[in-house]
Design an enzyme around this catalytic site. Structure first.
Site, mmCIF file in Angstrom:
data_model
loop_
_atom_site.group_PDB
_atom_site.id
_atom_site.type_symbol
_atom_site.label_atom_id
_atom_site.label_comp_id
_atom_site.label_asym_id
_atom_site.label_seq_id
_atom_site.Cartn_x
_atom_site.Cartn_y
_atom_site.Cartn_z
ATOM 1 N N LEU A 77 -24.380 -4.816 24.804
ATOM 2 C CA LEU A 77 -24.806 -5.653 25.929
ATOM 3 C C LEU A 77 -24.038 -5.329 27.213
ATOM 4 C CD1 LEU A 77 -25.236 -8.900 23.849
ATOM 5 C CD2 LEU A 77 -27.039 -7.882 25.273
ATOM 6 N N GLY B 217 -7.355 -6.051 1.362
ATOM 7 C CA GLY B 217 -8.450 -6.068 0.390
ATOM 8 C C GLY B 217 -9.726 -5.764 1.131
ATOM 9 N N GLU C 202 -3.251 -15.141 2.866
ATOM 10 C CA GLU C 202 -3.427 -14.030 3.807
ATOM 11 C C GLU C 202 -4.907 -13.865 4.152
ATOM 12 O OE1 GLU C 202 -1.667 -10.331 2.538
ATOM 13 O OE2 GLU C 202 -2.465 -9.238 4.258
ATOM 14 N N ALA D 283 -0.127 -3.927 -14.123
ATOM 15 C CA ALA D 283 0.123 -5.087 -13.255
ATOM 16 C C ALA D 283 1.388 -5.844 -13.666
ATOM 17 C CB ALA D 283 -1.088 -6.013 -13.291
ATOM 18 N N THR E 75 0.824 -1.219 0.000
ATOM 19 C CA THR E 75 0.000 0.000 0.000
ATOM 20 C C THR E 75 0.852 1.261 0.000
ATOM 21 O OG1 THR E 75 -1.636 -1.231 1.263
ATOM 22 C CG2 THR E 75 -1.876 1.167 1.237
ATOM 23 N N ILE F 215 2.092 0.094 7.033
ATOM 24 C CA ILE F 215 2.779 -1.198 6.966
ATOM 25 C C ILE F 215 2.897 -1.833 8.355
ATOM 26 C CG2 ILE F 215 4.872 -2.395 6.176
ATOM 27 C CD1 ILE F 215 2.985 -1.042 3.981
#
Ligand SMILES: Cc1cc2nc3c(=O)[nH]c(=O)nc-3n(C[C@H](O)[C@H](O)[C@H](O)COP(=O)(O)OP(=O)(O)OC[C@H]3O[C@@H](n4cnc5c(N)ncnc54)[C@H](O)[C@@H]3O)c2cc1C
Length: 381
Positions: free
Chosen positions: A339, A366, A244, A180, A128, A159
């Site tokens: 509760l 994700g 993951e 990609a 990221t 991270i």
């Protein structure tokens, strides 16, 4: 409902994990919270007890266990105490390990795996960036070849283990003409000139783990630190996100179901209008719903784990398990806070911490939206 995916060996290992949690983590949790870090002493202790190298071959100091259920057991037991423990250990032992084992050269394995197993070499993974995490293929950190080396420029954020890691797998763009298919993975050793860490980020929850920004300015990385093939990084990440995500799903449920069990005890004791809070029909029904939803989700996750054992788990099913358990976990914990009443909003109560700890599970590794995107694409949409 009785779970059927574990055998005696897994349960014996669960006892080892529980003992570690009770003897090492529980007494030190407040220190970890104050330090915003798990602490190197804990990594070393985990290494000593053989908890870090489960999937690492024995010749490099690991246990050489070819059964993902052991990692699931560890994630479950850590998450029962605090969600941060399963996340920071999971990043190292469950997420980074497959990259090192599957993709590294013999020389790289010799260099990194023994320390990885002992806890002397803590790892992180940097995908990221400040400009975005969901659209991973659009990442901006660059790596340009310079003789035998690569020069990295850019930054990563959020991270996990970023502040304490000795080695970070960094995804960087090596071909600007492709999205990609222009990304490569580099092992950045954190003493390298040009590597800098930002402060420990101030998270809403999970104070026991460190999360940081990382900066690379003209960071020279030798070719011997390239992981796998050039421009194959995105494919490597997609392949390994399945592990993951199913690990995250197991942790999500274990975390929520533990706090739900503690809440059940609480509502049996706590009195209002002369009767236990749990005995009011509204609360009894709510708890019945929560227990049902936790168990039903568990059945799906357990089926996924068994498919992982046989190598059949698809990215789409892992995505279903990840978003659904994140949703269930957050619903359960929100109801548990309710509760507990006012105590549920006090940080000294585990339920309050668990509630803030869990919020990120719908965002990281994700987001729920990206998981639904993966599932939607599989539906031909
Ligand atoms: C505590 C913590 C630890 C983390 N640890 C790590 C780590 O160790 N390594 C690492 O690389 N990353 C890590 N992350 C980053 C995490 O994976 C990202 O935050 C996540 O992928 C989302 O990226 P983003 O924050 O840039 O949000 P963005 O990508 O900017 O998304 C913002 C919002 O838009 C939504 N969105 C984006 N695209 C779409 C779409 N196509 N359709 C619908 N909605 C969309 C997202 O779901 C989200 O709700 C961590 C994050 C946190 C908070």
């Amino acid at each position: 409902m009785k779970r059927t995916l574990f055998n005696e060996d897994h349960e014996a290992f669960r006892n080892t994990c529980r003992t570690f949690v009770d003897r090492q983590l529980r007494p030190n949790q407040e220190k970890h919270i104050a330090d915003h870090a798990f602490g190197r002493d804990m990594w070393l202790e985990m290494g000593k007890q053989g908890l870090l190298g489960l999937n690492i071959p024995e010749e490099y100091g690991g246990s050489g266990v070819d059964d993902p259920r052991f990692a699931v057991v560890l994630a479950e037991e850590l998450a029962k105490l605090a969600f941060a423990y399963s996340s920071c250990v999971g990043i190292h032992a469950d997420c980074v390990a497959p990259y090192l084992v599957d993709l590294c050269t013999e020389e790289q394995k010799q260099r990194w795996l023994p320390g990885f197993c002992t806890g002397e070499l803590v790892t992180a993974i940097g995908m990221t960036e400040p400009s975005g995490g969901s659209d991973l293929a659009a990442l901006k950190t660059t790596a340009v070849r310079d003789g035998d080396d690569w020069i990295l420029n850019g930054s990563k954020t959020f991270i996990t283990n970023g502040y304490s890691a000795d080695l970070v797998l960094v995804a960087a763009r090596t071909d600007k003409t492709k999205k990609a298919r222009g990304i490569t993975l580099f092992a950045v050793e954190t003493g390298m000139p040009g590597f800098e860490r930002g402060r420990k980020l101030d998270k809403v929850g999970q104070p026991e783990s460190d999360t940081a920004e990382l900066f690379f300015s003209d960071l020279r990385v030798p070719s011997t630190n390239v992981i796998g093939e050039i421009n194959q990084g995105f494919i490597y990440m997609m392949e390994r996100l399945v592990t993951e995500r199913i690990g995250a799903a197991a942790g999500n449920l274990s975390h929520a179901r533990q706090i739900l069990a503690e809440t059940l005890d609480y509502v049996k004791e706590r009195k209002s209008f002369g009767q236990s809070v749990g005995s009011f029909q509204a609360n009894k029904f709510r708890l019945a719903e929560l227990v049902t939803s936790g168990e039903v989700a568990q059945a799906f996750v357990d089926a996924c784990i068994l498919q992982q054992v046989t190598g059949e788990l698809s990215a789409v099913d892992a995505a279903k398990a990840k978003w659904w358990t994140a949703q269930v976990q957050n619903e359960i914990l929100d109801a548990c806070v309710q509760l507990y009443g006012g105590y549920g909003y006090m940080n000294e109560y585990r339920v309050a911490r668990a509630w803030t700890d869990a919020r990120v599970s719908r965002i990281w590794a994700g987001s729920n939206e990206i998981m639904k995107e993966v599932i939607g694409r599989d539906l031909g949409l």
